[in-house]
Design a protein around this motif. Structure first.
Motif, mmCIF file in Angstrom:
data_model
loop_
_atom_site.group_PDB
_atom_site.id
_atom_site.type_symbol
_atom_site.label_atom_id
_atom_site.label_comp_id
_atom_site.label_asym_id
_atom_site.label_seq_id
_atom_site.Cartn_x
_atom_site.Cartn_y
_atom_site.Cartn_z
ATOM 1 N N GLY A 1 0.821 -1.207 0.000
ATOM 2 C CA GLY A 1 0.000 0.000 0.000
ATOM 3 C C GLY A 1 0.846 1.246 0.000
ATOM 4 O O GLY A 1 0.544 2.214 0.714
ATOM 5 N N GLY A 2 1.905 1.250 -0.805
ATOM 6 C CA GLY A 2 2.799 2.393 -0.856
ATOM 7 C C GLY A 2 2.160 3.640 -1.440
ATOM 8 O O GLY A 2 2.619 4.750 -1.193
ATOM 9 N N ASP A 3 1.098 3.460 -2.217
ATOM 10 C CA ASP A 3 0.362 4.581 -2.788
ATOM 11 C C ASP A 3 -1.067 4.097 -3.036
ATOM 12 O O ASP A 3 -1.337 2.891 -3.006
ATOM 13 C CB ASP A 3 1.026 5.066 -4.085
ATOM 14 C CG ASP A 3 1.171 3.965 -5.113
ATOM 15 O OD1 ASP A 3 0.149 3.562 -5.717
ATOM 16 O OD2 ASP A 3 2.301 3.479 -5.314
ATOM 17 N N PRO A 4 -2.007 4.985 -3.292
ATOM 18 C CA PRO A 4 -3.407 4.568 -3.436
ATOM 19 C C PRO A 4 -3.630 3.542 -4.548
ATOM 20 O O PRO A 4 -4.421 2.608 -4.373
ATOM 21 C CB PRO A 4 -4.141 5.883 -3.730
ATOM 22 C CG PRO A 4 -3.286 6.933 -3.087
ATOM 23 C CD PRO A 4 -1.876 6.460 -3.261
ATOM 24 N N PHE A 5 -2.925 3.712 -5.683
ATOM 25 C CA PHE A 5 -3.126 2.761 -6.779
ATOM 26 C C PHE A 5 -2.620 1.383 -6.390
ATOM 27 O O PHE A 5 -3.284 0.365 -6.633
ATOM 28 C CB PHE A 5 -2.406 3.266 -8.030
ATOM 29 C CG PHE A 5 -2.563 2.369 -9.229
ATOM 30 C CD1 PHE A 5 -3.812 2.075 -9.746
ATOM 31 C CD2 PHE A 5 -1.454 1.802 -9.840
ATOM 32 C CE1 PHE A 5 -3.966 1.249 -10.852
ATOM 33 C CE2 PHE A 5 -1.586 0.978 -10.947
ATOM 34 C CZ PHE A 5 -2.845 0.704 -11.447
ATOM 35 N N GLU A 6 -1.451 1.318 -5.786
ATOM 36 C CA GLU A 6 -0.911 0.038 -5.339
ATOM 37 C C GLU A 6 -1.842 -0.630 -4.345
ATOM 38 O O GLU A 6 -2.091 -1.849 -4.414
ATOM 39 C CB GLU A 6 0.471 0.249 -4.727
ATOM 40 C CG GLU A 6 1.146 -1.034 -4.274
ATOM 41 C CD GLU A 6 2.544 -0.788 -3.755
ATOM 42 O OE1 GLU A 6 3.507 -1.259 -4.377
ATOM 43 O OE2 GLU A 6 2.680 -0.104 -2.707
ATOM 44 N N ALA A 7 -2.382 0.135 -3.422
ATOM 45 C CA ALA A 7 -3.298 -0.423 -2.429
ATOM 46 C C ALA A 7 -4.558 -0.978 -3.084
ATOM 47 O O ALA A 7 -5.069 -2.037 -2.687
ATOM 48 C CB ALA A 7 -3.661 0.647 -1.402
ATOM 49 N N SER A 8 -5.060 -0.286 -4.120
ATOM 50 C CA SER A 8 -6.275 -0.768 -4.790
ATOM 51 C C SER A 8 -6.010 -2.069 -5.538
ATOM 52 O O SER A 8 -6.860 -2.964 -5.549
ATOM 53 C CB SER A 8 -6.804 0.304 -5.748
ATOM 54 O OG SER A 8 -5.941 0.468 -6.863
ATOM 55 N N VAL A 9 -4.827 -2.193 -6.148
ATOM 56 C CA VAL A 9 -4.487 -3.436 -6.852
ATOM 57 C C VAL A 9 -4.321 -4.575 -5.858
ATOM 58 O O VAL A 9 -4.762 -5.708 -6.108
ATOM 59 C CB VAL A 9 -3.211 -3.250 -7.698
ATOM 60 C CG1 VAL A 9 -2.772 -4.586 -8.302
ATOM 61 C CG2 VAL A 9 -3.450 -2.234 -8.805
ATOM 62 N N ALA A 10 -3.695 -4.303 -4.718
ATOM 63 C CA ALA A 10 -3.532 -5.340 -3.697
ATOM 64 C C ALA A 10 -4.891 -5.851 -3.230
ATOM 65 O O ALA A 10 -5.088 -7.063 -3.046
ATOM 66 C CB ALA A 10 -2.724 -4.799 -2.528
ATOM 67 N N ARG A 11 -5.846 -4.952 -3.038
ATOM 68 C CA ARG A 11 -7.202 -5.376 -2.646
ATOM 69 C C ARG A 11 -7.829 -6.236 -3.731
ATOM 70 O O ARG A 11 -8.471 -7.254 -3.445
ATOM 71 C CB ARG A 11 -8.076 -4.150 -2.362
ATOM 72 C CG ARG A 11 -7.731 -3.406 -1.074
ATOM 73 C CD ARG A 11 -8.835 -2.424 -0.699
ATOM 74 N NE ARG A 11 -9.030 -1.403 -1.727
ATOM 75 C CZ ARG A 11 -8.366 -0.242 -1.742
ATOM 76 N NH1 ARG A 11 -7.465 0.025 -0.803
ATOM 77 N NH2 ARG A 11 -8.602 0.650 -2.694
#
Length: 644
Positions: A582-592
């Motif tokens: 979750g280093g940035d909002p886009f990364e966090a959304s992909v992880a979810r």
């Protein structure tokens, strides 16, 4: 050991082809003792072009390669024999302590080339795609990662090694580029900058800790150093005597530097600017000044172009994925470019904290020489030693202003090196590997500067202490791999056992490869995948390096499942730690999205090992996934990607 044996005829064939081509182009050096190195370097460039041609034709196999090598030896064998006879054995005797130290370093490096690769960019892309091409016998569509199009001259030389013998020969060829680069820098210094000190320049470079790192991890940077040094040598020879042969050779070598790496295009650009400056100072008619400038530009463009033409043909963008706003490019987007820039900015920020700083902005770039010398670990997630460039250049480069003998050559070499490093630092990133070609030129320019500044005995002491410091730092890179690499080289440890000890990725993929059928296809969900150990057909699902799976539109598990089925995916591999990123909002959304995808669209994992897991993708899609798939099933790429 077979690859060690094959290396000799492979290099002989390359040198024969290079000598034959340089003679045909009337571009050989005036000094016969320099023919062999120039021929080998140009021959390796021709080998990269030949490998690309064979790959395009689907003939990247051992038999065509052997036939091309035999033809080169037959046609250029006489030139090769003459070049070998012209070598001066006395040069080795006169500099035997430096030669001995460098030889011992090379002997220590050979086991690292004979053992399987572990970690680094070589398992991310430098060796991954050459191996893929060799296994397929030709080019393979890889729209799931732009690294498939950041494959240049050295990578296709590696592909020849893979196709002819395997990964050991490919890594030995990388080592050859490093040895040749040191010899080229020694030639530049001894011929134009500091007579009788060429071996000093070569040994200073070859014993750098960063040189050890690059020699033992296959990549393209050493090739840029090699061709930049040879191009500069030829350019200075042209300035001195006006020979057209030297100018043609400078253009060809500069072009091959540009063909070795995108940043390498700075070499022909800077040398071209230097050429124009020299021509402008000469009191000659404009017509006589235009001809050499045009000849240089055309030859450099010709030598650099094959790899850019390939990218343009396949993606519509010769420098794919960069320059998207100008050229566009398939399976990429402006949003992907922006996120890639953000990622590198985040990476630079993270490691700049080691020097208690931030990424360079504006005039802060002037601190790069200090940081390269004192904080090389602040550019990379790795040991300090792996990026160390020694203090020699930083200490003595300013003294180039004190040089009186061969002043133009020394200043020109330093200016070219500073120009290269400065442009990269200001416009891209001052990573030690990125600026190394420029730093190497500054280093050799520092040799005559140090001689002008120091008494003879003090100069010798400074060189000895620098080399001793280089070697002391390099010993920190030996653990934990080197002892086991020696055992592999001696036949006392099986390569697979070596990898089980030292690579969690291999340990996982050894089990995962056995679970995936030969007709299966693995989707690898990892931000920065290192797919070298995958022995089954695969596609990479990184959200950083590709636009085939656009996570800005694939917002639901069903949509991702539909896209995966459309590609023919049967299994999904995941870096478990990436599920919590979750280093940035886009990364966090992909992880979810990935977490939900594994829970809703995949069956329980077949393999869990070393932080990685392998899941079967459910063969039956639910109504939502079917609707998302529409009529796209098995239409992506016109079919399944070629097996890795």
């Amino acid at each position: 050991m077979t690859s060690l044996v094959l290396l000799v005829p492979a290099l002989a064939a390359a040198a024969a082809a290079g000598l034959l081509a340089l003679r045909a182009l009337r571009a050989l050096p005036a000094a016969r003792a320099e023919h062999l190195l120039a021929g080998l370097a140009f021959g390796l460039g021709l080998a990269g072009i030949a490998a690309l041609g064979l790959a395009v034709a689907g003939r990247l196999r051992s038999t065509p390669i052997a036939l091309l090598g035999a033809a080169a030896l037959v046609a250029g064998g006489r030139d090769l024999v003459r070049a070998c006879r012209a070598l001066d054995p006395g040069a080795i005797r006169r500099a035997w302590p430096l030669v001995l130290v460098s030889a011992l370093v090379l002997v220590a490096e050979v086991p690292t080339m004979l053992a399987p690769p572990v970690g680094g960019d070589q398992t991310k892309y430098q060796l991954v795609y050459p191996r893929l091409y060799a296994l397929a016998g030709g080019l393979v569509p890889t729209p799931w990662s732009f690294w498939g199009h950041v494959q240049f001259l050295p990578n296709f030389v590696f592909a020849l090694g893979f196709a002819a013998s395997g990964e050991v020969l490919a890594r030995l060829l990388n080592g050859t580029l490093g040895v040749a680069a040191a010899l080229a820098l020694a030639t530049l210094a001894g011929r134009h900058l500091a007579p009788r000190a060429g071996a000093v320049a070569g040994a200073l470079f070859f014993t750098l800790p960063i040189s050890w790192s690059l020699m033992t991890h296959a990549g393209v940077d050493l090739a840029v150093v090699l061709y930049a040094a040879l191009a500069t040598t030829a350019f200075l020879a042209w300035v001195a005597d006006g020979s057209g042969a030297d100018l043609r050779r400078a253009a060809l070598m500069a072009g091959l530097a540009g063909g070795s790496k995108l940043m390498g295009l700075l070499v022909p650009a800077l040398l071209g600017a230097a050429l124009l400056a020299v021509l402008a100072r000469r009191a000659e008619p404009a017509r006589r000044r235009v001809r050499p400038a045009l000849a240089f530009g055309l030859l450099a463009l010709l030598a650099a172009s094959p790899w850019y033409v390939r990218n343009a043909a396949e993606t519509g963008n010769p420098i794919y994925p960069f320059g998207y706003s100008v050229f566009g490019g398939r399976h990429w987007s402006s949003a992907a470019s922006e996120y890639l820039r953000d990622y590198y900015r985040q990476y630079q920020t993270t490691w700049a904290e080691r020097r208690e700083g931030t990424p360079y902005a504006g005039l802060e770039v002037v601190s790069v020489p200090w940081d390269l010398t004192m904080h090389p670990d602040s550019f990379e997630n790795g040991a300090r030693q792996s990026m160390d460039v020694s203090p020699f250049a930083f200490a003595f480069a300013p003294a180039v202003l004190l040089v009186r003998r061969r002043r133009f050559a020394v200043l020109a070499t330093a200016a070219l090196g500073l120009g290269y490093a400065g442009i990269v630092a200001a416009a891209a990133w001052a990573h030690p590997r990125y600026v190394l070609p420029g730093l190497a030129l500054v280093l050799v320019a520092g040799v005559p500067a140090a001689r002008a500044l120091l008494p003879r005995r003090l100069f010798a002491a400074a060189v000895a202490l620098t080399i001793a410091g280089n070697l002391a730092l390099t010993t920190g890179l030996l653990q934990p791999l080197w002892p086991d690499q020696v055992r592999v080289a001696a036949g006392l440890l099986a390569p697979a056992e070596f990898l089980r000890r030292h690579s969690a990725r291999f340990a996982f993929w050894e089990r995962a490869n056995a679970e995936v059928p030969a007709a299966g296809l693995v989707l690898v969900l990892e931000k920065i995948p290192h797919p070298y150990y995958i022995e089954r057909p695969f596609v990479l699902g990184s959200y950083l390096e590709q636009g085939l799976l656009d996570y800005r539109t694939l917002a639901t598990p069903a949509a991702l499942a539909a896209a995966a089925h459309g590609l023919g995916v049967t299994h999904v591999a995941i870096d478990v730690a990436g599920l919590e990123a979750g280093g940035d909002p886009f990364e966090a959304s992909v992880a979810r999205l990935w977490r939900s995808f594994l829970a809703e669209e995949c069956d329980p994992p077949l393999v869990r090992e070393g932080g990685y897991a392998l899941y079967p993708l459910r063969t039956e899609m639910g109504p939502t996934a079917l609707a998302a798939a529409g009529g796209r099933l098995h239409s992506w790429l016109g079919g399944r990607p070629t097996p890795s």
